[in-house]
Design a protein around this motif. Structure first.
Motif, short mmCIF file in Angstrom:
data_model
loop_
_atom_site.label_atom_id
_atom_site.label_comp_id
_atom_site.label_asym_id
_atom_site.label_seq_id
_atom_site.Cartn_x
_atom_site.Cartn_y
_atom_site.Cartn_z
N ARG A 296 14.87 7.59 -3.69
CA ARG A 296 15.05 6.68 -2.55
C ARG A 296 14.00 6.99 -1.48
O ARG A 296 14.29 7.06 -0.27
CB ARG A 296 16.46 6.82 -1.94
CG ARG A 296 17.60 6.62 -2.92
CD ARG A 296 17.66 5.22 -3.46
NE ARG A 296 17.86 4.22 -2.41
CZ ARG A 296 17.79 2.91 -2.63
NH1 ARG A 296 17.49 2.45 -3.82
NH2 ARG A 296 17.99 2.06 -1.64
N ALA A 297 12.77 7.17 -1.95
CA ALA A 297 11.70 7.65 -1.07
C ALA A 297 10.50 6.72 -1.08
O ALA A 297 10.12 6.17 -2.13
CB ALA A 297 11.26 9.05 -1.47
N LEU A 298 9.90 6.56 0.08
CA LEU A 298 8.61 5.88 0.23
C LEU A 298 7.54 6.93 0.48
O LEU A 298 7.76 7.90 1.22
CB LEU A 298 8.63 4.92 1.41
CG LEU A 298 9.28 3.55 1.20
CD1 LEU A 298 9.42 2.85 2.55
CD2 LEU A 298 8.45 2.70 0.25
N LEU A 299 6.38 6.73 -0.13
CA LEU A 299 5.22 7.59 0.12
C LEU A 299 4.09 6.73 0.66
O LEU A 299 3.79 5.67 0.10
CB LEU A 299 4.76 8.29 -1.16
CG LEU A 299 5.71 9.30 -1.80
CD1 LEU A 299 6.67 8.60 -2.76
CD2 LEU A 299 4.94 10.38 -2.54
N GLY B 243 0.79 -1.23 0.00
CA GLY B 243 0.00 0.00 0.00
C GLY B 243 0.82 1.27 0.00
O GLY B 243 0.27 2.36 0.17
N ALA B 244 2.13 1.15 -0.20
CA ALA B 244 3.01 2.31 -0.28
C ALA B 244 3.47 2.50 -1.72
O ALA B 244 3.32 1.61 -2.56
CB ALA B 244 4.22 2.12 0.63
N LEU B 245 4.03 3.67 -2.00
CA LEU B 245 4.58 3.98 -3.31
C LEU B 245 6.08 4.19 -3.15
O LEU B 245 6.52 4.96 -2.31
CB LEU B 245 3.92 5.24 -3.88
CG LEU B 245 4.31 5.63 -5.31
CD1 LEU B 245 3.74 4.63 -6.31
CD2 LEU B 245 3.81 7.04 -5.62
N TRP B 246 6.86 3.52 -4.00
CA TRP B 246 8.31 3.62 -3.96
C TRP B 246 8.76 4.48 -5.13
O TRP B 246 8.38 4.24 -6.27
CB TRP B 246 8.92 2.23 -4.03
CG TRP B 246 10.41 2.15 -4.19
CD1 TRP B 246 11.09 1.50 -5.18
CD2 TRP B 246 11.42 2.68 -3.32
NE1 TRP B 246 12.45 1.60 -4.99
CE2 TRP B 246 12.68 2.32 -3.85
CE3 TRP B 246 11.38 3.44 -2.15
CZ2 TRP B 246 13.89 2.70 -3.25
CZ3 TRP B 246 12.58 3.81 -1.55
CH2 TRP B 246 13.81 3.44 -2.09
N TRP B 247 9.57 5.51 -4.83
CA TRP B 247 10.11 6.42 -5.84
C TRP B 247 11.61 6.17 -5.89
O TRP B 247 12.39 6.76 -5.13
CB TRP B 247 9.81 7.86 -5.44
CG TRP B 247 10.08 8.90 -6.48
CD1 TRP B 247 10.90 8.79 -7.57
CD2 TRP B 247 9.53 10.23 -6.53
NE1 TRP B 247 10.90 9.95 -8.30
CE2 TRP B 247 10.07 10.86 -7.68
CE3 TRP B 247 8.65 10.93 -5.71
CZ2 TRP B 247 9.75 12.16 -8.03
CZ3 TRP B 247 8.33 12.24 -6.05
CH2 TRP B 247 8.87 12.85 -7.20
N PRO B 248 12.06 5.29 -6.79
CA PRO B 248 13.47 4.85 -6.75
C PRO B 248 14.47 5.98 -6.89
O PRO B 248 15.48 6.00 -6.17
CB PRO B 248 13.55 3.89 -7.95
CG PRO B 248 12.15 3.43 -8.19
CD PRO B 248 11.28 4.58 -7.83
N ALA B 249 14.23 6.91 -7.81
CA ALA B 249 15.21 7.98 -8.04
C ALA B 249 15.41 8.84 -6.81
O ALA B 249 16.48 9.44 -6.62
CB ALA B 249 14.78 8.84 -9.23
#
Length: 218
Positions: A25-28, A17-23
């Protein structure tokens, strides 16, 4: 993990249920609703008081698995303004530990309008051209990632209908599901969600190795 492209950036919706933003290095994550059980207890509805600790443990596991350096919480992290003061000792200890491991940013929502004393608190922020806020603004032309609606969808699974939390995406909006352990949900095709996201919109259900897409509205 299966990536998608949103506003020119690669994002990875996670089954948790989270969103990973690889560039970055962030979780939303959105709608943690810490201390929801204790809020209900104040009004005589007794629920197991472990929701905050479970949600934090789930976050701990995701931070470890992804190696996240930043965590953006997109509002309603607490169920009410007094929630931070009701955190149990174990939950508070884990929260403090996690905040020492990542750059933790709290974006306020309609349940936690202040979130005083928790560290880096903002009403909204813009990152690489994408606005991170709690509730989508339908008339905004800028790309947005938000929460608020707790979208869910009923899908066929192993011969029966099951309800799964989902992401809702349109050309300029990406709405996250609720991450909290004690949160309900709103049907992804509900008019409130479609009006916020805009049409056409798609429900996204990530699994271990697939990203299932369900068109919601043309």
């Amino acid at each position: 993990m299966v990536p998608l492209s949103f506003a020119g950036h690669e994002m990875v919706p996670l089954a948790a249920g989270a969103l990973w933003w690889p560039a970055r290095r962030a979780l939303l994550v959105a709608d943690l609703h810490f201390e929801k059980a204790s809020w209900f207890a104040r009004f005589g509805q007794m629920l197991p008081p472990y929701d905050s600790l479970q949600t934090l443990s789930d976050l701990d596991a995701l931070i470890t698995a992804t190696g996240a350096q930043t965590l953006w919480c997109l509002g309603d992290s607490f169920h009410d303004a007094d929630g931070p003061g009701r955190l149990g000792a174990k939950a508070l200890e884990l929260l403090t530990t996690l905040q020492s491991r990542v750059d933790w940013v709290w974006i306020t929502g309609n349940h936690d309008l202040k979130a005083d004393g928790l560290g880096h608190v903002r009403p909204e922020i813009e990152v690489d051209g994408i606005v991170l806020r709690h509730e989508a603004e339908p008339d905004s032309a800028r790309p947005e990632i938000s929460g608020h609606f707790h979208p869910k969808i009923r899908v066929q699974g192993r011969g029966r209908m099951v309800s799964r939390r989902c992401f809702v995406m349109s050309a300029r909006k990406l709405i996250l599901p609720a991450f909290g352990a004690l949160t309900g949900g709103l049907a992804a095709d509900h008019p409130a969600i479609l009006n916020a996201a805009g049409r056409p919109a798609t429900a996204l259900v990530p699994t271990k190795d697939r990203l299932l897409r369900f068109p919601l509205a043309a």
